[in-house]
Design a protein around this motif. Structure first.
Motif, PDB file in Angstrom:
ATOM      1  N   THR A  78      -2.205  32.197 -13.057  1.00  0.00           N
ATOM      2  CA  THR A  78      -0.766  32.559 -12.493  1.00  0.00           C
ATOM      3  C   THR A  78      -0.882  33.176 -11.079  1.00  0.00           C
ATOM      4  O   THR A  78       0.176  33.307 -10.371  1.00  0.00           O
ATOM      5  N   GLN A  79      -2.165  33.543 -10.515  1.00  0.00           N
ATOM      6  CA  GLN A  79      -2.347  33.837  -9.150  1.00  0.00           C
ATOM      7  C   GLN A  79      -2.626  32.804  -8.249  1.00  0.00           C
ATOM      8  O   GLN A  79      -2.803  33.096  -7.077  1.00  0.00           O
ATOM      9  N   TYR A  88      -1.139  22.278  -8.371  1.00  0.00           N
ATOM     10  CA  TYR A  88      -1.107  23.281  -9.389  1.00  0.00           C
ATOM     11  C   TYR A  88      -0.120  22.769 -10.110  1.00  0.00           C
ATOM     12  O   TYR A  88       1.015  22.773  -9.680  1.00  0.00           O
ATOM     13  N   VAL A  89      -0.333  22.675 -11.830  1.00  0.00           N
ATOM     14  CA  VAL A  89       0.598  22.532 -12.770  1.00  0.00           C
ATOM     15  C   VAL A  89       0.903  23.750 -13.440  1.00  0.00           C
ATOM     16  O   VAL A  89      -0.204  24.498 -13.902  1.00  0.00           O
ATOM     17  N   SER A  90       2.272  24.140 -13.641  1.00  0.00           N
ATOM     18  CA  SER A  90       2.377  25.387 -14.383  1.00  0.00           C
ATOM     19  C   SER A  90       1.873  25.311 -15.887  1.00  0.00           C
ATOM     20  O   SER A  90       2.189  24.297 -16.470  1.00  0.00           O
ATOM     21  N   GLY A  91       1.148  26.222 -16.493  1.00  0.00           N
ATOM     22  CA  GLY A  91       0.310  26.322 -17.617  1.00  0.00           C
ATOM     23  C   GLY A  91      -0.837  25.690 -17.725  1.00  0.00           C
ATOM     24  O   GLY A  91      -1.571  25.791 -18.633  1.00  0.00           O
ATOM     25  N   CYS A 125      -8.687  26.064 -10.843  1.00  0.00           N
ATOM     26  CA  CYS A 125      -9.368  25.569  -9.608  1.00  0.00           C
ATOM     27  C   CYS A 125      -8.530  24.211  -9.322  1.00  0.00           C
ATOM     28  O   CYS A 125      -8.013  23.678  -9.998  1.00  0.00           O
ATOM     29  N   THR A 126      -9.013  23.709  -7.912  1.00  0.00           N
ATOM     30  CA  THR A 126      -8.276  22.698  -7.649  1.00  0.00           C
ATOM     31  C   THR A 126      -8.726  21.236  -8.381  1.00  0.00           C
ATOM     32  O   THR A 126      -8.088  20.209  -8.167  1.00  0.00           O
ATOM     33  N   SER A 127      -9.725  21.428  -9.016  1.00  0.00           N
ATOM     34  CA  SER A 127     -10.360  20.239  -9.999  1.00  0.00           C
ATOM     35  C   SER A 127      -9.618  20.255 -11.291  1.00  0.00           C
ATOM     36  O   SER A 127     -10.225  19.528 -12.086  1.00  0.00           O
TER      37      SER A 127
END
Length: 132
Positions: A78-79, A88-91, A125-127
């Motif tokens: 969430t940060q 970034y996908v919520s959840g 993370c971005t991956s």
């Protein structure tokens, strides 16, 4: 016996160097293997025989670690900076990522991106890739 010639000298010089090197190198004695004198402990019960993949005591990945910075890793999904990381996908979190090597309900687990470190299950993370 061949007569000494320059050609013969050139032929045998490398072998003479190897012999000299072997003769001057320090001798290494093989260490003897000592057998254990204590009896082997009793095997663990069958339920404890198969530890989870996360049973290995690895250090946690630090936010300031160079590789963590490259992948935009955060301990709490969430940060995550949603402006900087548009993927970034919520959840999404490490626990529901295809790369996460922990068991369901683990607080932390391994990740092939951060070898030798555990990542937080609620991290991101971005991956991140959705677990199938």
């Amino acid at each position: 016996m061949k007569t000494p010639t320059r050609r013969r000298f050139i032929e045998i010089t490398p072998f003479a160097g190897l012999v000299l090197l072997a003769a001057c190198s320090p001798k290494v004695e093989p260490q003897s293997v000592q057998m254990a004198t204590t009896p082997a402990p009793n095997p663990p019960p069958a339920a404890a025989a198969a530890p989870s993949k996360t049973a290995i005591n690895l250090p946690m990945l630090e936010i300031g670690d160079a590789q963590a910075v490259v992948f935009g890793y955060v301990d709490d999904a969430t940060q995550a900076d949603k402006v900087k990381f548009t993927n970034y996908v919520s959840g999404s979190a490490c626990s529901n990522c295809a790369l996460f090597q922990g068991e369901a309900g683990d607080v932390a687990g391994g990740c092939p991106l951060f070898v030798g470190k555990h990542v937080a299950a609620k991290g991101w993370c971005t991956s991140w890739a959705k677990k199938a």
